[in-house]
Design a protein around this motif. Structure first.
Motif: not given
Lengths: 317, 317
Positions: A268, A271-272, A274-277, A308-309, A312-313, A317
């Protein structure tokens, strides 16, 4: 007879030259917010931006392009829960040959779609090692395809080591390099390269507590059987192989295990801030850094972001 | 009396020099998978990696660092649903002055946290323009702080234009440049710079159908009242201002509106294929490209990705 020859740094260099036309030179990113939280300077080698979304493209392309013409003509095959499958499918497509993948029905949708998208033939199996191997053996009997193991393979290890080679070209003064460990392909290649280029670098692995066969093998000095893994880090479910175990014992300094909440919270954070997946497996390395903050304090550490795979569903978190 | 002076390209250059020590020069990214889907070459200027997670840091820092000492000493104030609030809080922190933010209670959690994290004083209000302005006016009466409007402001427009300046330095041969439009600050700055540097470039805006006051104003030639917006693109809820309307009429070639499913699907495409986190507002530009595929076919288009402050607990897909 199993080949336990350990790759040299020249083997990794050769692999890099072989695969460079087909892969991305991924960027190295930093986050001042995460550096502040971790108390050290972190350089993230973003293999989530690699072809097929993970470092696995490096090893698979190296393995496929190392095959002789007559081997390649019959195609390649593997079993994989995801990233190696997509990477091998991509590599085969690049060489214009067939890829056959034994894939657990339970693999994330995004990974199934990716494999199919690269034109590979998928055969679904149960999510057990036995079912995966049985399905794979049947494919090989039918087609004569060459089995490319996801990590316990000389050429795969060489390919994976090219990520560390790039990272150390992009950011030269690292004190520590950290990679997640599942089957050990990425960690093996990383460790061989890092210790060659900078013998006093510290090579550290992060591993989920709930899939800690590498840790147990490393500290006992004997390859330990895996207990059924149960972790959100779905890229780290496989046990070490004999080759990767041998390499890791020789070149790795420490394996740090992390619990599930620490993995989710590190994911998390990436993601939050660095804005990368990144997929959960990639967060394991950052979770290890945060768990052992004192050890990293004030140091410069490279982190290999494996991929990064993420589905997303089904975010944890 | 409202200042409707349109910034020149020199004003944007000066802003760029002023803010460069405080902002990131964000990378430009591409995706062969998305290029294939869109039928053109797209270059994404990744302002989601900007300080405070959005292009808004550019304008806010320019505005705050343009203040005279005696103005700055009393602090700055604004009302904002999120990104401008965080950006102004960051800018004030960098200059060592106070920021007061009137913020709707309904703003995404991630944005509230960011504003508080930069040390700004938040006063919550109702999510209506009336309540926001009333709360803001009270702050100004109490503190004497300078109001920095989120977009209808000369210095803000100059700062936002620096993203296009960087993009065109990084990728010189663009045929088209696309930005999302809400209040119009980003589009205004982008359009002024782009038409200066390359007079034959086409400047296009993407706007949600459900918040289409810019489109209606643009085609009618008169500033149209906004109807209550209802879009997932929470960064594009504000209506055009008089200054941004004037600039957009002069320098923009076209505004393309897109419906909600198109925005969500473009957002998902960016997340899945590029492995970067962008907020829904950023996806509006890509959705516009995909809607008008024929118009973009074979062209090189730059897309300003406005920000990455998506609420990870409320994903629209």
């Amino acid at each position: 007879m199993e080949d336990l020859k350990i790759p040299s740094f020249e083997d990794i260099e050769k692999a890099h030259i072989r695969i460079e036309p087909y892969i991305h030179r991924t960027p190295v990113m930093s986050s001042s917010a995460i550096n502040e939280i971790a108390g050290c300077k972190l350089y993230f080698k973003c293999e989530n931006f690699q072809k097929a979304g993970a470092f696995k493209a490096r090893g698979a392309i190296n393995a496929v392009f190392s095959l002789k013409e007559e081997e390649a003509a019959k195609g390649v095959a593997t079993h994989s829960s995801g990233n190696h499958a997509a990477a091998l499918a991509l590599a085969a497509m690049k060489r214009g040959i067939k890829a056959y993948i034994a894939m657990p029905e339970t693999a994330p949708e995004v990974k199934k779609k990716a494999v199919a998208g690269y034109g590979a033939e998928i055969r679904y199996c149960k999510p057990t090692l036995e079912s995966r191997e049985e399905t794979l053996n049947q494919i090989i009997r039918e087609t004569g395809a060459t089995f490319i193991h996801a990590y316990n393979d000389f050429n795969i290890v060489c390919g994976q080591g090219t990520a560390a080679r790039e990272l150390m070209q992009q950011q030269g003064d690292l004190d520590i390099i950290v990679a997640p460990v599942g089957g050990g392909g990425l960690l093996s290649g990383t460790a061989i390269w890092a210790k060659h280029e900078k013998p006093d670098i510290t090579v550290i692995a992060g591993e989920p507590e709930n899939a800690d066969d590498a840790y147990r093998s490393f500290v006992s000095g004997e390859l330990q059987p895996a207990v059924p893994p149960n972790t959100v880090a779905d890229g780290l479910l496989m046990p070490l192989g004999r080759l990767t175990f041998k390499i890791i014992c020789k070149y790795t300094d420490e394996i740090i295990t992390v619990d599930e909440p620490a993995i989710v919270s590190a994911m998390q954070l990436i993601w939050e801030r660095m804005k990368i997946i990144v997929e959960p497996s990639s967060a394991v390395a950052l979770a290890a850094v945060i768990k052992r903050k004192e050890e990293f304090r004030g140091k410069k550490a490279g982190i290999i972001v494996s991929g990064g795979n993420a589905d997303l569903r089904k975010l944890p978190f």
